[in-house]
Design an enzyme around this catalytic site. Structure first.
Site, PDB file in Angstrom:
ATOM      1  N   GLU A  43       1.058  -1.248   0.166  1.00 31.05           N
ATOM      2  CA  GLU A  43       0.239  -0.508   0.386  1.00 31.05           C
ATOM      3  C   GLU A  43       0.738   1.210   0.144  1.00 31.05           C
ATOM      4  OE1 GLU A  43      -2.722   0.411  -0.889  1.00 31.05           O
ATOM      5  OE2 GLU A  43      -3.815  -2.285  -0.554  1.00 31.05           O
TER       6      GLU A  43
HETATM    7  C1  LIG Z   1       2.772  -9.758   0.387  1.00 26.95           C
HETATM    8  C2  LIG Z   1       2.546  -8.720  -0.665  1.00 26.95           C
HETATM    9  C3  LIG Z   1       1.073  -8.324  -0.748  1.00 26.95           C
HETATM   10  C4  LIG Z   1       1.020  -7.266  -1.729  1.00 26.95           C
HETATM   11  N1  LIG Z   1      -0.215  -6.633  -2.186  1.00 26.95           N
HETATM   12  C5  LIG Z   1      -0.595  -6.097  -3.143  1.00 26.95           C
HETATM   13  C6  LIG Z   1      -1.625  -6.078  -3.677  1.00 26.95           C
HETATM   14  O1  LIG Z   1      -2.843  -6.765  -3.101  1.00 26.95           O
HETATM   15  N2  LIG Z   1      -2.005  -5.088  -5.031  1.00 26.95           N
HETATM   16  C7  LIG Z   1      -0.915  -4.645  -5.648  1.00 26.95           C
HETATM   17  O2  LIG Z   1      -1.404  -4.144  -7.010  1.00 26.95           O
HETATM   18  N3  LIG Z   1       0.311  -5.078  -5.013  1.00 26.95           N
HETATM   19  C8  LIG Z   1       0.226  -5.493  -4.123  1.00 26.95           C
HETATM   20  N4  LIG Z   1       1.632  -5.326  -3.427  1.00 26.95           N
HETATM   21  C9  LIG Z   1       2.680  -4.872  -4.211  1.00 26.95           C
HETATM   22  C10 LIG Z   1       2.838  -3.703  -3.213  1.00 26.95           C
HETATM   23  O3  LIG Z   1       2.732  -2.557  -2.857  1.00 26.95           O
HETATM   24  C11 LIG Z   1       4.475  -3.195  -3.827  1.00 26.95           C
HETATM   25  O4  LIG Z   1       5.748  -3.586  -3.852  1.00 26.95           O
HETATM   26  C12 LIG Z   1       5.056  -1.555  -2.905  1.00 26.95           C
HETATM   27  O5  LIG Z   1       3.779  -0.946  -3.357  1.00 26.95           O
HETATM   28  C13 LIG Z   1       6.036  -1.297  -3.666  1.00 26.95           C
HETATM   29  O6  LIG Z   1       6.997  -1.721  -5.020  1.00 26.95           O
HETATM   30  P1  LIG Z   1       7.952  -2.747  -5.386  1.00 26.95           P
HETATM   31  O7  LIG Z   1       7.571  -4.028  -4.481  1.00 26.95           O
HETATM   32  O8  LIG Z   1       8.229  -2.724  -6.542  1.00 26.95           O
HETATM   33  O9  LIG Z   1       8.980  -1.719  -5.133  1.00 26.95           O
HETATM   34  P2  LIG Z   1       9.855  -0.228  -6.051  1.00 26.95           P
HETATM   35  O10 LIG Z   1       8.755   0.520  -6.296  1.00 26.95           O
HETATM   36  O11 LIG Z   1      10.789  -0.857  -6.584  1.00 26.95           O
HETATM   37  O12 LIG Z   1      10.495   0.206  -3.982  1.00 26.95           O
HETATM   38  C14 LIG Z   1      11.450  -0.058  -4.073  1.00 26.95           C
HETATM   39  C15 LIG Z   1      12.168   0.413  -2.831  1.00 26.95           C
HETATM   40  O13 LIG Z   1      12.702   2.195  -3.221  1.00 26.95           O
HETATM   41  C16 LIG Z   1      11.855   2.715  -2.653  1.00 26.95           C
HETATM   42  N5  LIG Z   1      11.459   4.026  -4.047  1.00 26.95           N
HETATM   43  C17 LIG Z   1      10.429   3.698  -5.334  1.00 26.95           C
HETATM   44  N6  LIG Z   1      10.298   5.030  -5.754  1.00 26.95           N
HETATM   45  C18 LIG Z   1      10.869   5.948  -4.800  1.00 26.95           C
HETATM   46  C19 LIG Z   1      10.368   7.257  -4.519  1.00 26.95           C
HETATM   47  N7  LIG Z   1       9.530   7.701  -5.568  1.00 26.95           N
HETATM   48  N8  LIG Z   1      10.524   8.052  -3.596  1.00 26.95           N
HETATM   49  C20 LIG Z   1      11.813   7.264  -2.556  1.00 26.95           C
HETATM   50  N9  LIG Z   1      11.796   6.067  -2.526  1.00 26.95           N
HETATM   51  C21 LIG Z   1      10.931   5.611  -3.606  1.00 26.95           C
HETATM   52  C22 LIG Z   1      11.012   1.933  -1.940  1.00 26.95           C
HETATM   53  O14 LIG Z   1      10.671   2.786  -1.068  1.00 26.95           O
HETATM   54  C23 LIG Z   1      11.722   0.591  -1.757  1.00 26.95           C
HETATM   55  O15 LIG Z   1      12.110   1.266  -0.390  1.00 26.95           O
HETATM   56  C24 LIG Z   1       1.802  -6.004  -2.375  1.00 26.95           C
HETATM   57  C25 LIG Z   1       3.264  -6.612  -1.042  1.00 26.95           C
HETATM   58  C26 LIG Z   1       3.846  -7.506  -0.749  1.00 26.95           C
HETATM   59  C27 LIG Z   1       4.742  -7.979  -0.347  1.00 26.95           C
END
Ligand SMILES: Cc1cc2nc3c(=O)[nH]c(=O)nc-3n(C[C@H](O)[C@H](O)[C@H](O)COP(=O)(O)OP(=O)(O)OC[C@H]3O[C@@H](n4cnc5c(N)ncnc54)[C@H](O)[C@@H]3O)c2cc1C
Length: 594
Positions: free
Chosen positions: A437
């Site tokens: 989220e």
């Molecule tokens: C158990 C689990 C359940 C989930 N359930 C759902 C679901 O039901 N539906 C759904 O759609 N998604 C779901 N997700 C996905 C989740 O919302 C994403 O993992 C999350 O939004 C982060 O995206 P990412 O993993 O691609 O990390 P990234 O976006 O690649 O981020 C990696 C790091 O970079 C940082 N970062 C990235 N962009 C920025 C920025 N602009 N400024 C500062 N820092 C930044 C982040 O804070 C983080 O520390 C789930 C994830 C997990 C692990």
């Protein structure tokens, strides 16, 4: 093994005395929500959480989820627990009566959500996602879609999911590639969604996916995203189920925690396109999805609170039993709860939990007022306030949950590091809360960019003014509450100074501002927590002075507020210094260090 027992007294205190349920149920929308209805509902929810959901928590962690014959098998005990959840009508507690819900305030929904999540976070995620789908459909879908989908979602017969993430598209939704091609009265959806919570399972007869996708001619970026309902089974006009839609699960993730919650990779349209129905307008999907995300962000904050409470209960019970060493000045064997350092840890947990609960409930109450007041000024003010508080509830409360579930292990000593105790599961389960989220980084950016700089600090200034108004009532309470009064005033001043510093930097020095964002968010959470603890202490002082209510309970409220003022609020100095340092980390040369 740990047992969860809902903290009913505290829940009722924050709902009634801090969040002001009385005012909310006076609004015409909630006139049926009388005290004699709400109290028994909370009592029954507490029983349901501890007796039905709670016992499935550890077994769910151990069993986990697996794919079998194209579907996902969730822990076996979840099925009976969910069936009872559905039969009891809990899903609809704060949903519209028009579609079969109970129509109670979100404030009551926040309280029951804490109980579900504290009892079993993995299972609690299923109704949590369904709530988001319900709210989004109600706010943005056509009447026809509402009639077709809402009654069965609200009853809990069907569940909902939120499908944003794709392999290349996590925090940055502008890069979403899932396609939606117009076809007759619907759209054909194709693409892959990853990390979809409760994306496939057999607890409910149907699953309603809310999917972000892009039309063929959509503009690039977030302005070209649309939102669709894509049901697992197509739904006939009379809401009966039709054919299987073209959406399949291809894998479930193996995770650090929440093993009982299936986190799925879903493929849409492998066989010609999944049938999807537009929610809201084309290319306006992100705005609609924000309805779902904002609710989910509050609920994830509540998950942080719930996991902290569960960890606290286990640590407290263990500390009262475990005998080890002597307390200074005594030769008697001591229970570890008698050691000053263990007391410090337990009070750190207890006071932060109370501060979080109050902050979450006050935010939920603000949302109730924003949605149901007839007064336009009040609506504007409460919308602004809830928007400001949402990233703080999500970001601060889930970060605090990392600390508190970890302290929960520390209090158990080596036993805490061993799985059988259950303390380790709390930390593992809570770890995802700062990630999904929207990560804490994303919440901090939202707070600083959209909620403070975008309105030139007006909303934050109003909040600071309200915090200042607590000073006189605290002063009236006399010297007993001096340290609390001092803490609230000191924290408030730091938050004001940090806000002015941010406004002074503005968008021109974006790198410095966004470097400060995390510490600013933590500062805001810590200070708002102190404010709520100050309010609680002031109420408790008045009750005690008037010989009203439960003396032990109100005395404890003042002690916990004092602990927060003296031991937790000082963190605001470090957050302030770090936020306003304009530090070296923002400089380009730092990149050379990695
Ligand atoms: C158990 C689990 C359940 C989930 N359930 C759902 C679901 O039901 N539906 C759904 O759609 N998604 C779901 N997700 C996905 C989740 O919302 C994403 O993992 C999350 O939004 C982060 O995206 P990412 O993993 O691609 O990390 P990234 O976006 O690649 O981020 C990696 C790091 O970079 C940082 N970062 C990235 N962009 C920025 C920025 N602009 N400024 C500062 N820092 C930044 C982040 O804070 C983080 O520390 C789930 C994830 C997990 C692990």
């Amino acid at each position: 093994m740990t047992v969860y027992s809902a903290p009913l007294k505290d829940l009722k205190f924050t709902i009634n005395e801090l969040a002001g349920l009385e005012k909310i149920i006076q609004m015409p929308a909630f006139e049926h929500a009388t005290d004699d209805l709400v109290d028994p509902i909370l009592d029954e929810a507490s029983r349901f959480a501890s007796e039905v959901m709670g016992p499935t928590n550890v077994v769910g962690d151990q069993e986990g989820c697996r794919i079998e014959d194209g579907t996902v098998k969730v822990p076996s005990e979840f099925s009976a627990a969910y069936q009872l959840f559905f039969e009891s009508g809990w899903q609809g507690i704060d949903c519209s009566q028009v579609y079969g819900g109970m129509g109670l305030p979100s404030l009551i929904g926040a309280a029951t959500a804490e109980m579900w999540q504290g009892a079993n976070l993995s299972l609690g995620l299923c109704p949590m996602l369904t709530s988001g789908a319900i709210e989004t459909i109600e706010a943005h879908a056509s009447d026809e879609l509402k009639q077709r989908y809402l009654p069965k979602l609200i009853s809990g017969e069907w569940s909902g999911t939120m499908d944003l993430t794709e392999p290349q598209s996590g925090s940055d939704l502008a890069t979403i590639r899932t396609q939606a091609v117009p076809h007759d009265d619907h759209y054909k959806i194709s693409g892959t969604k990853t990390f979809i919570t409760w994306g496939e399972h057999e607890l409910t007869a149907n699953i309603v996916h809310l999917v972000l996708a892009r039309l063929p001619d959509a503009p690039a970026g977030v302005g070209g995203i649309s939102l669709f309902i894509v049901p697992k089974f197509l739904v006939n006009e009379d809401s009966s189920l039709g054919d299987r839609n073209d959406v399949v699960v291809t894998s479930v993730e193996h995770k650090l925690g929440i093993h009982g919650s299936p986190t799925c990779v879903l493929n849409f349209g492998d066989n010609g396109g999944a049938v999807g129905f537009l929610v809201g307008r084309e290319n306006r999907g992100l705005a609609a999805m924000f309805t779902m995300m904002n609710l989910a962000r509050l609920q994830v904050g509540v998950q942080g609170l719930a996991m902290s409470e569960r960890a606290y209960q286990a640590a407290r019970d263990y500390a009262k039993e475990r005998v080890q060493g002597q307390i200074p000045g005594s030769r008697e064997s001591a229970r570890i709860v008698q050691h000053p350092d263990v007391r410090r840890m337990l009070m750190t947990m207890k006071s932060l939990i109370e501060a979080m609960r109050a902050t979450a409930h006050v935010t939920a109450a603000t949302i109730d007022i924003a949605h149901h007041t007839d007064d336009a000024d009040e609506r504007t003010g409460t919308l602004e306030r809830s928007a400001l508080l949402t990233p703080i509830v999500k970001g601060w409360m889930t970060e605090v949950a990392q600390e508190l579930t970890s302290i929960g292990i520390q209090i158990h000593g080596g036993t805490g590091f061993v799985e059988e105790t259950g303390a380790a599961q709390h930390l593992r389960d809570a770890r995802v809360l700062t990630i999904y989220e929207g990560t804490t980084g994303i919440q901090a950016n939202d707070l600083v960019g959209r909620k403070v700089l975008a309105d030139t600090g007006v909303g934050m200034q109003r909040l600071l003014q309200e915090i200042a108004e607590l000073d006189a009532p605290l002063a009236d309470c006399g010297p007993d509450l001096d340290s609390i009064r001092h803490a609230v005033a000191t924290g408030r001043q730091r938050l004001e100074d940090a806000t002015n510093w941010l406004l002074g930097k503005g968008h021109d020095e974006a790198a410095v501002v966004y470097l400060a964002a995390f510490d600013y968010l933590m500062l805001a959470g810590t200070v708002i927590g102190a404010w709520q603890m100050g309010r609680a202490a002031e109420i408790a002082h008045r009750k005690l002075a008037g010989n009203e209510g439960d003396t032990d309970f109100y005395t404890a409220k003042i002690i916990t507020a004092r602990f927060y003022a003296e031991q937790i609020l000082p963190r605001s100095a470090a957050y302030f210094e770090a936020a306003t340092s304009g530090g070296i980390a923002a400089m380009d040369l730092v990149e050379e260090q990695f």
